[in-house]
Design an enzyme around this catalytic site. Structure first.
Site, PDB file in Angstrom:
ATOM      1  CG  ASP A 292      -2.000  -1.117   1.080  1.00  0.00           C
ATOM      2  OD1 ASP A 292      -2.592  -1.257   0.000  1.00  0.00           O
ATOM      3  OD2 ASP A 292      -2.223  -1.841   2.069  1.00  0.00           O
ATOM      4  N   GLY A 293       2.063   1.198   0.575  1.00  0.00           N
ATOM      5  CA  GLY A 293       2.957   2.347   0.554  1.00  0.00           C
ATOM      6  C   GLY A 293       3.442   2.672  -0.844  1.00  0.00           C
ATOM      7  CB  THR A 294       4.659   0.526  -3.629  1.00  0.00           C
ATOM      8  OG1 THR A 294       5.724  -0.015  -2.849  1.00  0.00           O
ATOM      9  CG2 THR A 294       5.155   0.730  -5.061  1.00  0.00           C
TER      10      THR A 294
ATOM     11  CG  ASP B 167     -19.542   6.236  -0.797  1.00  0.00           C
ATOM     12  OD1 ASP B 167     -18.408   6.755  -0.939  1.00  0.00           O
ATOM     13  OD2 ASP B 167     -19.931   5.749   0.283  1.00  0.00           O
TER      14      ASP B 167
ATOM     15  CD  GLU C 112       4.437   4.677   3.278  1.00  0.00           C
ATOM     16  OE1 GLU C 112       5.546   5.249   3.328  1.00  0.00           O
ATOM     17  OE2 GLU C 112       4.290   3.439   3.387  1.00  0.00           O
TER      18      GLU C 112
END
Length: 299
Positions: free
Chosen positions: A67-69, A215, A273
């Site tokens: 998820d950081g990348t 949404d 992060e």
């Protein structure tokens, strides 16, 4: 859609067996894409720089990493006037954004689905000048990220997040805050404030509706005090329909524009992060980027 030219950006430091994941992704993508450039990030901020410099040259950018990348690369792509479509391939520990998109956490399956060409425009979050895909949080969530043992994370994967969470719970100290959520003023104390764009945390589904990414609103969790019963409520329920917490220790709101102030400056966690802090202004970027999501089971 037809993809003729693409980048595959990967981070060999993220997750485990990253080299094998890259090979698996290339084996699927290369035969279908005429020109596929493979680039490895070399340090913090590199993914953002690569996307900013080269994103306009291609039809698609595939991001293979945690998820950081993804967070880095998205911050580069959103600065482009005409960004390419984006494919997020699972290459990290929890792959929460991949899960929020409804994609499989197997690289080969995800890559094959993306080549089917189905796309969707996804909402992103914007906090103090930076973009996030999955969440913005302060309090317990930040302390958990900072307490994770990198060696434990590498060997145990997603289990390390839960071990760190349980260790942090014992020492959680409430802080005073003031929040304006679409004009509604909320003043209280909390051990954690979690502003979600996605619907997965630590590889577990959160109890939000399936349309969380499209949404036009954030799901806001204010955790006033914590413990194992609260964790069970958050992580045990399947995300079906509208959710209302039964535990008085959880406040839940939906909003698209948020101003958050805390009694003392608090470090903030965005997609894992930790580099922003309060006070913060947070807003939804409606349908900001187009993502490849593959088959009908995706979002």
């Amino acid at each position: 859609m037809k993809i003729t030219k693409a980048l595959l950006i990967h981070n060999d430091a993220a997750g485990s067996a990253a080299g094998g994941l890259v090979s698996s992704a290339v084996a699927v993508l290369a035969p279908a894409i005429k020109e596929l450039d493979i680039i490895q990030t070399s340090g913090p901020g590199d993914g953002e720089k690569i996307c900013l410099e080269r994103g306009s040259e291609v039809d698609a950018v595939f991001i293979l990493g945690g998820d950081g990348t993804v967070h880095e690369c998205i911050n580069g792509l959103t600065q482009l006037i005409h960004p390419p479509v984006v494919g997020v391939l699972p290459g990290g520990t929890c792959n929460d954004f991949v899960r929020s998109l409804g994609m499989p956490v197997d690289v080969t399956q995800s890559a094959r689905m993306m080549l089917e060409g189905r796309t969707i425009n996804i909402d992103l979050g914007y906090a103090n000048g930076r973009v996030f895909t999955n969440f913005f949080g302060v309090g317990l969530i930040t302390e958990t990220s900072e307490n994770i043992d990198p060696n434990l994370k590498g060997s145990l994967g997603k289990l390390s997040y839960f071990i760190s969470t349980l260790q942090t719970i014992r020492s959680a100290v409430p802080f005073a805050f003031e929040m304006e959520a679409d004009g509604k003023l909320i003043q209280d104390e909390a051990v954690m404030i979690y502003i979600a764009n996605g619907r997965s945390l630590g590889s577990s589904a959160l109890p939000f509706a399936p349309d969380a990414l499209i949404d036009g609103q954030f799901d806001i969790l204010i955790i006033r005090q914590t413990g194992l019963p609260l964790l069970r409520e958050l992580l045990a329920r399947k995300p079906e329909g509208e959710w209302q917490p039964k535990n008085d220790s959880i406040l839940y709101y939906k909003a698209r524009n948020i101003k958050l102030r805390t009694d003392e400056k608090k470090q903030a966690d965005t997609d894992g992060e930790v580099y922003l802090s309060t006070p913060a202004q947070i807003s939804v970027l409606d349908h900001k980027l187009t993502f490849l999501v593959g088959g009908p089971d995706a979002i």
